[in-house]
Design a protein around this motif. Structure first.
Motif, PDB file in Angstrom:
ATOM      1  N   THR A 188      -7.125   2.833  -4.367  1.00  0.00           N
ATOM      2  CA  THR A 188      -8.290   2.099  -3.862  1.00  0.00           C
ATOM      3  C   THR A 188      -9.075   2.967  -2.883  1.00  0.00           C
ATOM      4  N   VAL A 189     -10.247   2.469  -2.585  1.00  0.00           N
ATOM      5  CA  VAL A 189     -11.109   3.121  -1.611  1.00  0.00           C
ATOM      6  C   VAL A 189     -10.383   3.260  -0.270  1.00  0.00           C
ATOM      7  N   GLN A 190      -9.612   2.258   0.059  1.00  0.00           N
ATOM      8  CA  GLN A 190      -8.852   2.297   1.324  1.00  0.00           C
ATOM      9  C   GLN A 190      -7.775   3.370   1.303  1.00  0.00           C
ATOM     10  N   ASP A 191      -7.113   3.511   0.143  1.00  0.00           N
ATOM     11  CA  ASP A 191      -6.110   4.581   0.014  1.00  0.00           C
ATOM     12  C   ASP A 191      -6.760   5.938   0.297  1.00  0.00           C
ATOM     13  N   LEU A 192      -7.961   6.127  -0.243  1.00  0.00           N
ATOM     14  CA  LEU A 192      -8.655   7.410  -0.093  1.00  0.00           C
ATOM     15  C   LEU A 192      -9.007   7.649   1.370  1.00  0.00           C
ATOM     16  N   MET A 196       1.509  -5.394  -2.750  1.00  0.00           N
ATOM     17  CA  MET A 196       0.985  -4.209  -3.440  1.00  0.00           C
ATOM     18  C   MET A 196      -0.436  -3.884  -3.023  1.00  0.00           C
ATOM     19  N   GLU A 197      -0.937  -4.620  -2.049  1.00  0.00           N
ATOM     20  CA  GLU A 197      -2.303  -4.366  -1.631  1.00  0.00           C
ATOM     21  C   GLU A 197      -2.419  -2.940  -1.112  1.00  0.00           C
ATOM     22  N   PRO A 198      -3.618  -2.409  -1.132  1.00  0.00           N
ATOM     23  CA  PRO A 198      -3.820  -1.072  -0.594  1.00  0.00           C
ATOM     24  C   PRO A 198      -3.274  -0.992   0.825  1.00  0.00           C
TER      25      PRO A 198
END
Ligand SMILES: Nc1nc(=O)c2c([nH]1)NC[C@@H]1CN(c3ccc(C(=O)N[C@@H](CCC(=O)O)C(=O)O)cc3)CN21
Ligand SMILES: CC(C)C(=O)C(=O)O
Length: 448
Positions: free
Chosen positions: A103-107, A68-70
């Protein structure tokens, strides 16, 4: 100061020197720049991949069950089911689906695949719950809280404890465990404005104060208004993994009068300065950049030159995402003028007492960039609904049409019979006592 900032400061100086030679020379200078690699890019001190970045420092909220990690390709539902199955088989505890947050990474990935980022403000539990009704990517406890919800004249009056209080309420709404079902969209990333007064402290005081807001407000990160002056604070916070969104263009914390809330980066020189600031803030470790109240073309050009996502408000359609104040999209009453406006609309046709109080019949009560989505979607507004409901409630109370029998509670027949019998006896005794008291009083009168 970074080399990026100092390099383009020089360029800016040149432009300003050439100001007498008019905007024409400035335009030529910009055109030449667009052919050659931009000065600020060529002179960057380090490559993006080697710079501090959130893809390298997993922050605390990224502690999700495996799969489920980004950025994980696995379906959220699958991962959650396997985790909860494990939990219930080993401990016998009830199933719990930890809500997965954006998360920031998703963005970052959204910017890369050009999926627009939707950010919206929330100040309290119900407005946070509304964020869960749609795929809001970022929930912002904006310091517009000060004007909109607390009635202060500017965002400078916002008390830090008040901000934390509202952040915790939003966090409870966004993360409500009842809404952690895997079929619902992931929970938004929650950030708040760093209240006015903290960034102005010396770094040794500002850092712990900022971290306090994050911790007590149960936030994923902060938004910090400002240009180069906030770089030391942003660098410090991001170097330890605190997510910071920078905020450039119009900076409401800088103004103490509404008249100063005006369009920024109107000129080429100002636009270059904005880009220069944006690059320096990106370099300082910001995960995203809010751009407020600038011409659309300027925001689009800044967006193209930043690796991190940009979020616009009054900045046109060329940014990677948009943000608005929830009360604004609802057409809520967030100023005395907007109340008069709603009353005026209600009184259409007849003689309107409120319209005489309005300065101009059609003067805008909201900034140009606000769209009343409530009106578009439902034909009415939050403000109109609220006023209509309050008026109807007061009318019904006065007319005794509220509450009706269904809006109350009943008692068991035998309990009522027992109570009635007891009350009869009680009333008789009271009457007897009162009569005896009266008798004593008249006897006293005789003696006197
Ligand atoms: N309800 C609300 N919505 C917001 O977006 C908001 C707040 N409050 N409070 C904090 C700041 C202040 N903001 C504002 C407030 C007013 C304008 C405004 O009236 N701007 C003029 C610009 C005119 C010009 O310079 O050309 C406009 O007419 O839009 C802009 C941003 C944005 N923020
Ligand atoms: C207007 C938005 C972007 C904001 O900063 C706030 O809500 O304070």
């Amino acid at each position: 100061m970074s080399s990026v900032a100092s390099t383009s400061k020089v360029t800016l100086g040149l432009l300003q020197k050439g100001a007498s030679a008019s905007l024409w020379s400035a335009t030529c200078d910009l055109a030449a720049r667009s052919r050659a690699p931009p000065v600020w890019t060529a002179n960057r001190s380090s490559d993006y991949r080697t710079r501090r970045s959130f893809s390298q420092s997993r922050a605390a909220w990224s502690v999700w069950p495996s799969g489920m990690e980004p950025g994980s390709e696995r379906k959220r539902g699958e991962a959650q089911q396997s985790t909860s199955a494990q939990a219930s088989s080993t401990s016998g505890l009830p199933k719990y689906h930890p809500p997965r947050s954006i998360t920031v990474q998703d963005l970052q990935e959204m910017k890369e695949r050009q999926e627009p980022i939707a950010m919206l403000t929330a100040y309290d539990y119900p407005s946070a719950l509304a964020h869960r009704s749609a795929k809001v990517d970022i929930s912002l406890i904006g310091d517009s809280l000060a004007n909109v919800a607390l009635g202060h004249p500017t965002t400078q009056q916002l008390d830090i404890d008040a901000m934390v209080h509202h952040c915790a309420a939003v966090s409870r709404g966004v993360n409500d465990p009842i809404l952690s079902h895997p079929s619902l969209p992931p929970t938004p990333l929650i950030i708040a404005d760093l209240p006015f007064g903290i960034a102005q402290l010396p770094l040794e005081a500002a850092v712990p104060a900022a971290l306090d807001v994050v911790r007590k407000g149960r936030l994923h990160g902060l938004k910090i208004e400002g240009g180069r002056e906030v770089i030391p604070l942003i660098s410090h916070l991001t170097s330890f993994g605190t997510a910071v969104m920078a905020h450039i263009g119009l900076q409401p914390q800088r103004f103490s009068s509404a008249s100063a809330l005006s369009l920024q980066a109107r000129t080429a020189v100002e636009a270059i300065e904005l880009l220069d600031e944006a690059l320096a803030l990106e370099e300082a470790g910001a995960f995203a950049m809010l751009i407020e109240c600038v011409p659309g073309r300027v925001a689009a050009e800044v967006t193209k030159r930043l690796r991190i996502p940009t979020i616009g408000i009054g900045a046109g359609k060329g940014t990677d995402g948009q943000v608005l104040v929830q009360d604004d999209i609802l057409g809520e009453i967030n100023s005395p003028l907007s109340l008069l406006r709603v009353l005026e609309a209600q009184e259409q046709g007849g003689e309107s007492p409120s319209s005489s109080l309005l300065p101009k019949p059609s003067a805008p009560t909201t900034p140009r960039f606000v769209r009343n989505f409530a009106m578009q979607a439902t034909g009415t507004t939050g403000g109109a609904v609220r006023v209509a409901a309050v008026q109807a409630y007061v009318k019904a109370v006065k007319e005794r049409t509220y509450p009706n029998d269904e809006e109350g509670y009943k008692m068991k027949r035998e309990e009522w019979a027992a109570l009635k019998a007891w009350l009869e006896e009680f009333d008789q005794q009271e009457a007897a006592t009162a009569a005896a008291e009266e008798g004593r009083q008249s006897a006293d009168e005789v003696i006197v």
